[in-house]
Design a protein around this motif. Structure first.
Motif, PDB file in Angstrom:
ATOM      1  N   ILE A   1      63.894  49.058  -7.073  1.00  0.00           N
ATOM      2  CA  ILE A   1      64.943  48.791  -8.052  1.00  0.00           C
ATOM      3  C   ILE A   1      64.483  49.276  -9.415  1.00  0.00           C
ATOM      4  O   ILE A   1      63.377  48.998  -9.845  1.00  0.00           O
ATOM      5  N   SER A   2      65.353  49.998 -10.064  1.00  0.00           N
ATOM      6  CA  SER A   2      65.035  50.510 -11.395  1.00  0.00           C
ATOM      7  C   SER A   2      66.153  50.116 -12.349  1.00  0.00           C
ATOM      8  O   SER A   2      67.188  49.589 -11.945  1.00  0.00           O
ATOM      9  N   ASN A   3      65.911  50.397 -13.621  1.00  0.00           N
ATOM     10  CA  ASN A   3      66.966  50.138 -14.601  1.00  0.00           C
ATOM     11  C   ASN A   3      68.204  50.980 -14.308  1.00  0.00           C
ATOM     12  O   ASN A   3      69.317  50.555 -14.585  1.00  0.00           O
ATOM     13  N   ASN A   4      68.004  52.175 -13.731  1.00  0.00           N
ATOM     14  CA  ASN A   4      69.160  53.004 -13.364  1.00  0.00           C
ATOM     15  C   ASN A   4      70.029  52.285 -12.339  1.00  0.00           C
ATOM     16  O   ASN A   4      71.249  52.354 -12.396  1.00  0.00           O
ATOM     17  N   TRP A   5      69.387  51.612 -11.379  1.00  0.00           N
ATOM     18  CA  TRP A   5      70.125  50.863 -10.363  1.00  0.00           C
ATOM     19  C   TRP A   5      70.902  49.721 -11.015  1.00  0.00           C
ATOM     20  O   TRP A   5      72.077  49.518 -10.715  1.00  0.00           O
ATOM     21  N   ILE A   6      70.250  49.003 -11.908  1.00  0.00           N
ATOM     22  CA  ILE A   6      70.933  47.899 -12.604  1.00  0.00           C
ATOM     23  C   ILE A   6      72.073  48.441 -13.452  1.00  0.00           C
ATOM     24  O   ILE A   6      73.167  47.870 -13.470  1.00  0.00           O
ATOM     25  N   ASN A   7      71.850  49.566 -14.122  1.00  0.00           N
ATOM     26  CA  ASN A   7      72.920  50.171 -14.929  1.00  0.00           C
ATOM     27  C   ASN A   7      74.090  50.608 -14.056  1.00  0.00           C
ATOM     28  O   ASN A   7      75.257  50.506 -14.463  1.00  0.00           O
ATOM     29  N   LYS A   8      73.801  51.074 -12.847  1.00  0.00           N
ATOM     30  CA  LYS A   8      74.868  51.474 -11.917  1.00  0.00           C
ATOM     31  C   LYS A   8      75.694  50.252 -11.519  1.00  0.00           C
ATOM     32  O   LYS A   8      76.921  50.320 -11.439  1.00  0.00           O
ATOM     33  N   ILE A   9      75.030  49.119 -11.301  1.00  0.00           N
ATOM     34  CA  ILE A   9      75.765  47.889 -10.988  1.00  0.00           C
ATOM     35  C   ILE A   9      76.657  47.507 -12.163  1.00  0.00           C
ATOM     36  O   ILE A   9      77.829  47.160 -11.974  1.00  0.00           O
ATOM     37  N   ILE A  10      76.113  47.584 -13.370  1.00  0.00           N
ATOM     38  CA  ILE A  10      76.901  47.248 -14.567  1.00  0.00           C
ATOM     39  C   ILE A  10      78.145  48.130 -14.628  1.00  0.00           C
ATOM     40  O   ILE A  10      79.242  47.643 -14.901  1.00  0.00           O
ATOM     41  N   GLU A  11      77.980  49.416 -14.361  1.00  0.00           N
ATOM     42  CA  GLU A  11      79.133  50.335 -14.336  1.00  0.00           C
ATOM     43  C   GLU A  11      80.140  49.930 -13.259  1.00  0.00           C
ATOM     44  O   GLU A  11      81.347  49.957 -13.484  1.00  0.00           O
ATOM     45  N   ASN A  12      79.631  49.574 -12.075  1.00  0.00           N
ATOM     46  CA  ASN A  12      80.509  49.206 -10.962  1.00  0.00           C
ATOM     47  C   ASN A  12      81.303  47.937 -11.244  1.00  0.00           C
ATOM     48  O   ASN A  12      82.400  47.767 -10.726  1.00  0.00           O
TER      49      ASN A  12
ATOM     50  N   LYS B   1      77.399  41.051 -16.701  1.00  0.00           N
ATOM     51  CA  LYS B   1      76.836  42.244 -17.326  1.00  0.00           C
ATOM     52  C   LYS B   1      75.809  41.872 -18.392  1.00  0.00           C
ATOM     53  O   LYS B   1      74.769  42.523 -18.495  1.00  0.00           O
ATOM     54  N   ALA B   2      76.067  40.818 -19.151  1.00  0.00           N
ATOM     55  CA  ALA B   2      75.099  40.372 -20.163  1.00  0.00           C
ATOM     56  C   ALA B   2      73.789  39.944 -19.491  1.00  0.00           C
ATOM     57  O   ALA B   2      72.691  40.285 -19.963  1.00  0.00           O
ATOM     58  N   MET B   3      73.896  39.222 -18.377  1.00  0.00           N
ATOM     59  CA  MET B   3      72.685  38.795 -17.668  1.00  0.00           C
ATOM     60  C   MET B   3      71.936  40.002 -17.108  1.00  0.00           C
ATOM     61  O   MET B   3      70.704  40.065 -17.176  1.00  0.00           O
ATOM     62  N   LEU B   4      72.666  40.951 -16.542  1.00  0.00           N
ATOM     63  CA  LEU B   4      72.035  42.152 -15.984  1.00  0.00           C
ATOM     64  C   LEU B   4      71.350  42.994 -17.059  1.00  0.00           C
ATOM     65  O   LEU B   4      70.255  43.523 -16.837  1.00  0.00           O
ATOM     66  N   MET B   5      71.988  43.102 -18.228  1.00  0.00           N
ATOM     67  CA  MET B   5      71.368  43.859 -19.319  1.00  0.00           C
ATOM     68  C   MET B   5      70.075  43.187 -19.767  1.00  0.00           C
ATOM     69  O   MET B   5      69.082  43.862 -20.061  1.00  0.00           O
ATOM     70  N   GLU B   6      70.058  41.875 -19.792  1.00  0.00           N
ATOM     71  CA  GLU B   6      68.845  41.139 -20.160  1.00  0.00           C
ATOM     72  C   GLU B   6      67.752  41.350 -19.114  1.00  0.00           C
ATOM     73  O   GLU B   6      66.583  41.525 -19.445  1.00  0.00           O
ATOM     74  N   ILE B   7      68.142  41.346 -17.864  1.00  0.00           N
ATOM     75  CA  ILE B   7      67.170  41.589 -16.780  1.00  0.00           C
ATOM     76  C   ILE B   7      66.581  42.992 -16.920  1.00  0.00           C
ATOM     77  O   ILE B   7      65.371  43.173 -16.835  1.00  0.00           O
ATOM     78  N   ALA B   8      67.436  43.982 -17.159  1.00  0.00           N
ATOM     79  CA  ALA B   8      66.967  45.362 -17.305  1.00  0.00           C
ATOM     80  C   ALA B   8      66.057  45.503 -18.523  1.00  0.00           C
ATOM     81  O   ALA B   8      65.040  46.201 -18.467  1.00  0.00           O
TER      82      ALA B   8
END
Length: 154
Positions: free
Chosen positions: A77-88, A144-151
């Motif tokens: 898992i990378s930040n790119n993966w988390i960013n893709k989830i945020i986009e989705n 999305k806020a939680m995911l951005m904090e995780i990333a």
């Protein structure tokens, strides 16, 4: 209900195989796995298509034919993966889809079970006080806020 239970059993079995092997992938034969669970091979396909997706951090490789196999890779898992989830997620998300993403983070040890429980509590329909449409929009913003904090803290 029995179908969901069987799917859970198959999913857990595959994940346990992966853990026991100590590798980032596992190789299985669909028909053999169907025999183990006394089900149709299509049930194995269903589990693979719904539980081992790229959204959840898995890649499936299959080879058809006589000696055919299915390889399931657990991706890093990378930040790119988390960013893709945020986009989705987009502008709104259902509770079940939010839980799906949270489970994927837990599956890949990005968050702890305690953090997953807290995140699920925040996105729960029962605590969001608005209409379903507004709840889905609020849930998307919160997730999305939680995911951005995780990333950011990964």
């Amino acid at each position: 209900m029995a179908m969901a239970r069987l799917s859970d059993l198959i999913e857990n079995f595959i994940k346990e195989l992966m853990e026991e092997a100590g590798k980032h992938y596992v190789e299985i034969q669909r028909n053999e796995l169907a025999n183990v669970f006394n089900c149709a091979p299509s049930q194995i396909n269903y589990v693979l298509e719904t539980r081992f997706t790229i959204d959840r951090g898995y890649i499936i490789e299959s080879k058809r034919g006589g000696g055919g196999y299915i390889k399931i890779y657990k991706t890093s898992i990378s930040n790119n993966w988390i960013n893709k989830i945020i986009e989705n997620i987009g502008d709104n998300i259902s509770e079940s889809k939010a839980r799906y993403y949270i489970d994927a983070l837990l599956d890949h040890n990005i968050i702890t079970s305690r953090e997953a429980a807290l995140m699920k509590a925040v996105v729960n329909d029962k605590i969001l006080p608005f209409s379903q449409e507004d709840n889905n929009m609020l849930r998307a913003l919160l997730l999305k806020a939680m995911l951005m904090e995780i990333a950011r803290n990964k």
